[in-house]
Design an enzyme around this catalytic site. Structure first.
Site, PDB file in Angstrom:
ATOM      1  N   GLU A  33       0.880  -1.161   0.000  1.00  0.00           N
ATOM      2  CA  GLU A  33       0.000   0.000   0.000  1.00  0.00           C
ATOM      3  C   GLU A  33       0.927   1.224   0.000  1.00  0.00           C
ATOM      4  O   GLU A  33       1.805   1.326   0.853  1.00  0.00           O
ATOM      5  CB  GLU A  33      -0.884  -0.003   1.252  1.00  0.00           C
ATOM      6  CG  GLU A  33      -1.859   1.148   1.232  1.00  0.00           C
ATOM      7  CD  GLU A  33      -2.746   1.240   2.467  1.00  0.00           C
ATOM      8  OE1 GLU A  33      -2.752   0.311   3.287  1.00  0.00           O
ATOM      9  OE2 GLU A  33      -3.424   2.279   2.592  1.00  0.00           O
ATOM     10  N   ARG A 257       5.262 -12.908   9.536  1.00  0.00           N
ATOM     11  CA  ARG A 257       5.917 -11.666   9.172  1.00  0.00           C
ATOM     12  C   ARG A 257       7.271 -11.586   9.865  1.00  0.00           C
ATOM     13  O   ARG A 257       7.515 -12.228  10.885  1.00  0.00           O
ATOM     14  CB  ARG A 257       5.041 -10.455   9.477  1.00  0.00           C
ATOM     15  CG  ARG A 257       4.729 -10.214  10.926  1.00  0.00           C
ATOM     16  CD  ARG A 257       3.614  -9.181  11.105  1.00  0.00           C
ATOM     17  NE  ARG A 257       3.998  -7.859  10.650  1.00  0.00           N
ATOM     18  CZ  ARG A 257       3.364  -7.177   9.692  1.00  0.00           C
ATOM     19  NH1 ARG A 257       2.332  -7.706   9.082  1.00  0.00           N
ATOM     20  NH2 ARG A 257       3.749  -5.983   9.365  1.00  0.00           N
ATOM     21  N   LYS A 267       4.309   0.996   9.135  1.00  0.00           N
ATOM     22  CA  LYS A 267       4.442   2.273   8.448  1.00  0.00           C
ATOM     23  C   LYS A 267       3.767   3.389   9.242  1.00  0.00           C
ATOM     24  O   LYS A 267       4.223   4.519   9.252  1.00  0.00           O
ATOM     25  CB  LYS A 267       3.837   2.170   7.037  1.00  0.00           C
ATOM     26  CG  LYS A 267       4.768   1.485   6.054  1.00  0.00           C
ATOM     27  CD  LYS A 267       4.124   1.341   4.684  1.00  0.00           C
ATOM     28  CE  LYS A 267       3.233   0.139   4.653  1.00  0.00           C
ATOM     29  NZ  LYS A 267       2.514  -0.045   3.396  1.00  0.00           N
TER      30      LYS A 267
HETATM   31  P1  ATP Z   1       2.710  -1.988   7.683  1.00  0.00           P
HETATM   32  O1  ATP Z   1       1.893  -2.428   8.859  1.00  0.00           O
HETATM   33  O2  ATP Z   1       4.140  -1.785   7.978  1.00  0.00           O
HETATM   34  O3  ATP Z   1       2.097  -0.828   6.977  1.00  0.00           O
HETATM   35  P2  ATP Z   1       1.542  -3.666   5.801  1.00  0.00           P
HETATM   36  O4  ATP Z   1       1.457  -5.137   5.874  1.00  0.00           O
HETATM   37  O5  ATP Z   1       0.321  -2.885   6.036  1.00  0.00           O
HETATM   38  O6  ATP Z   1       2.706  -3.222   6.721  1.00  0.00           O
HETATM   39  P3  ATP Z   1       1.691  -3.424   3.010  1.00  0.00           P
HETATM   40  O7  ATP Z   1       2.170  -2.265   2.218  1.00  0.00           O
HETATM   41  O8  ATP Z   1       0.260  -3.730   2.986  1.00  0.00           O
HETATM   42  O9  ATP Z   1       2.176  -3.171   4.467  1.00  0.00           O
HETATM   43  O10 ATP Z   1       2.545  -4.714   2.697  1.00  0.00           O
HETATM   44  C1  ATP Z   1       2.925  -5.164   1.426  1.00  0.00           C
HETATM   45  C2  ATP Z   1       3.319  -6.601   1.554  1.00  0.00           C
HETATM   46  O11 ATP Z   1       4.420  -6.735   2.437  1.00  0.00           O
HETATM   47  C3  ATP Z   1       2.193  -7.432   2.110  1.00  0.00           C
HETATM   48  O12 ATP Z   1       2.101  -8.634   1.387  1.00  0.00           O
HETATM   49  C4  ATP Z   1       2.611  -7.684   3.527  1.00  0.00           C
HETATM   50  O13 ATP Z   1       2.100  -8.904   4.006  1.00  0.00           O
HETATM   51  C5  ATP Z   1       4.130  -7.691   3.420  1.00  0.00           C
HETATM   52  N1  ATP Z   1       4.738  -7.315   4.688  1.00  0.00           N
HETATM   53  C6  ATP Z   1       4.539  -6.186   5.390  1.00  0.00           C
HETATM   54  N2  ATP Z   1       5.237  -6.196   6.536  1.00  0.00           N
HETATM   55  C7  ATP Z   1       5.901  -7.369   6.556  1.00  0.00           C
HETATM   56  C8  ATP Z   1       6.793  -7.983   7.485  1.00  0.00           C
HETATM   57  N3  ATP Z   1       7.147  -7.379   8.620  1.00  0.00           N
HETATM   58  N4  ATP Z   1       7.283  -9.199   7.179  1.00  0.00           N
HETATM   59  C9  ATP Z   1       6.949  -9.800   6.034  1.00  0.00           C
HETATM   60  N5  ATP Z   1       6.124  -9.288   5.125  1.00  0.00           N
HETATM   61  C10 ATP Z   1       5.586  -8.085   5.372  1.00  0.00           C
HETATM   62 MG    MG Z   2      -1.304  -2.370   5.194  1.00  0.00          MG
END
Ligand code: ATP
Ligand code: MG
Length: 556
Positions: A33, A257, A267
């Site tokens: 995102e 994760r 983020k």
């Molecule tokens: P955040 O909470 O940091 O915003 P998010 O999961 O909302 O993380 P996205 O931009 O939606 O962030 O993530 C893009 C991809 O990266 C998704 O497939 C998510 O599952 C993966 N991802 C995000 N954080 C991690 C992590 N700590 N370890 C492994 N994969 C991750």
């Molecule tokens: Mg997200």
């Protein structure tokens, strides 16, 4: 990835799918995102998705999951692309969930026509209340049995902007008694009169994550949609949409994760640190972002190596940040150019060395790399050495400078310390020594054995640079877990600035793309804040894991 390694569970699934002819060619995607910069956790997902496709001759899409107009920005899109490329990966197709808004809208209409979706006039609070709890089933609202015609009309009016934000939603009609809360008539669309970074003002209704994600996978014929464990309860809904819409059967797989200690990795939290000025920006070298790590001097190789060593787990765990540091040390040891820098200087005067004389010493660029060659380093009578390399009253096992002691000056001569001067406050200001002319490095004739070698900079030739040293951004292992504000756990000493360290003169031409080892001090990289005549270096990592030692000492 080496062949002898046993397969992880995703590789097993994929090999089976290929063998069965279910998916002769696999297709993965990385779906960020664009609401912030990527962090080290994302690199795990990137390495996984791109790595699997590369290994099995498949493709990977970069898909921006941009369904939330209020938090998303083009700046983030650009940074995400930069970071993925820098990590060493290239996507086959660049896609945006927002490209599918029209198609998703048609899918919603299909569900309405099938009697599987309805427009609800309830507020968000009313919906949340009527959904029940995990132990108590939900209650149908007054709009659940609206006619298809009325639903179609209202949904169209929602799209046409006839209603204010939050006044209506489109919900799937599934099962208000489901033990899975996600299946209790989830919201598919909400009204939001907001400008979108790509579609502008074309839309005032936006699909929810669950309604956009699986169908986007399906539209792109993603075979293996890999996400993190928290999405397990979403999977039945993911499958429900695919079944009811009768579209390409993408399948979701979950892994644990990546979590790291002494930092936060959401983020939303990282954005707070940026917005509230706790760090200088998303690429502050203390941040766990890819751009922060890059600025700190991390290499893509070291991050890929780290992700590989962490492996793929199906259970949540927290990885020790010292593993990441181990990986960067391993790589930098192989590639970093060795240089000398004195961070906390005191003067060393070689009283028997002729005034005005300069010798050019030869320093190895990298003893680990036989092709790295040597560099010239000027030597003269007055030198800068590290304050910590001199001890007025030496302790046992002190092999550095002290009155009467001998040490080798790296790449130069052996010197014997004669005496020193102190200022009124008791600080040593100058150390005097005699050099042994026959002891020049690389030349025969030195019979004196010395146990210590220290680095130095010729005072007349030194250039100055600002040096930034970094420590953990947070004091506690898991700042996010504690009650209260995670920012209370910030380490007030995470940044130390040395305004004017002394460097050997060749460093005037330091190159931002080159990694350096300041001998005995750690690995360093030129920072983007550097200006002509004012160099700034970041310490990437120390030479040894001093942190682990500290913790042990404290515990003892
Ligand atoms: P955040 O909470 O940091 O915003 P998010 O999961 O909302 O993380 P996205 O931009 O939606 O962030 O993530 C893009 C991809 O990266 C998704 O497939 C998510 O599952 C993966 N991802 C995000 N954080 C991690 C992590 N700590 N370890 C492994 N994969 C991750
Ligand atoms: Mg997200």
């Amino acid at each position: 990835m080496t062949e002898e390694k046993s397969l992880n569970f995703l590789e097993e699934i994929i090999e089976q799918d290929i063998k069965d002819g279910k998916h002769p060619q696999i297709h993965t995607r990385f779906p960020p995102e664009p609401n912030g910069y990527l962090h080290i956790g994302h690199s795990k997902s990137i390495c996984l998705n791109f790595g699997l496709a590369a290994r099995y001759g498949g493709q990977t899409n970069l898909r921006f999951d941009d369904t939330n107009p209020t938090t998303e920005e083009t700046e983030y899109v650009d940074s995400i692309k930069d970071d993925i490329r820098w990590l060493g990966f290239q996507w086959d197709n660049e896609r945006y969930a927002s490209d599918y808004f029209e198609e998703l809208y048609r899918m919603a209409v299909t569900l309405i026509k099938k009697g599987l979706a309805y427009v609800d006039d309830s507020t968000a609070e009313q919906i949340a209340l009527s959904k029940g709890t995990p132990t108590e089933q939900g209650r149908p609202g007054p709009n659940r049995d609206r006619s298809v015609e009325e639903n179609l009309e209202l949904f169209e009016a929602m799209r046409a902007g006839k209603f204010p934000d939050g006044s209506r939603t489109l919900r799937a009609k599934i099962d208000l008694a489901s033990p899975n809360m996600h299946m209790r008539d989830p919201i598919l669309y909400r009204i939001k009169h907001a400008h979108h970074h790509r579609t502008g003002d074309a839309w005032c209704i936006y699909p929810m994550y669950d309604f956009a994600h699986g169908q986007s996978d399906s539209i792109e014929h993603i075979t293996h949609s890999i996400c993190t464990l928290e999405f397990i309860p979403h999977r039945p809904l993911y499958d429900w949409f695919i079944e009811k819409l009768d579209i390409f059967p993408s399948h979701q797989y979950e892994f644990a994760r990546l979590n790291l200690n002494y930092t936060v990795m959401s983020k939303r939290k990282l954005l707070q640190l940026v917005n509230e000025g706790f760090v200088s920006g998303w690429d502050d070298p203390r941040m766990p972002t890819i751009s922060g790590l890059r600025r700190r001097g991390y290499t893509p190789e070291s991050i890929r190596d780290f992700c590989d060593r962490v492996g793929i787990a199906k259970r949540e765990n927290i990885i020790d940040v010292s593993l990441l540091e181990f990986c960067i040390r391993e790589h930098l040891n192989k590639i970093a150019l060795r240089r000398m820098a004195v961070l906390d200087p005191i003067k060393l005067i070689l009283t028997n060395y002729p005034e005005g004389e300069v010798e050019i010493m030869e320093g190895e660029n990298n003893p680990e790399d036989p092709n790295a060659g040597t560099r010239p380093v000027p030597f003269s009578r007055e030198l800068w050495i590290e304050r910590e390399d001199f001890m007025e009253v030496p302790s046992k096992k002190w092999f550095r400078l002290a009155p009467g002691a001998v040490v080798r000056l790296k790449n130069a001569y052996i010197v014997r310390c004669d005496d020193f001067t102190k200022d009124d406050e008791g600080n040593v200001t100058e150390v005097r020594a005699t050099y042994l002319p026959e002891s020049r490095s690389g030349e025969e004739g030195s019979s004196v054995k010395v146990k210590g070698t220290i680095h130095w900079i010729s005072a007349a030739h030194a250039i100055t640079a600002e040096i930034r040293l970094y420590d953990r951004l947070f004091r506690s292992e898991n700042p996010a877990a504690e009650e209260g504000d995670f920012k209370d756990d910030l380490n007030p000493e995470s940044l130390t600035v040395i305004p004017a360290a002394y460097l050997e003169p060749g460093m005037a031409d330091a190159d931002p793309a080159t990694k350096y080892q300041f001998i005995r001090k750690g690995y360093f990289v030129l920072d983007k804040d550097s200006r002509p005549g004012k160099l700034v270096f970041n310490q990437t990592v120390t030479l040894k894991d001093t942190w682990a030692k500290e913790v042990k000492k404290e515990g003892a």
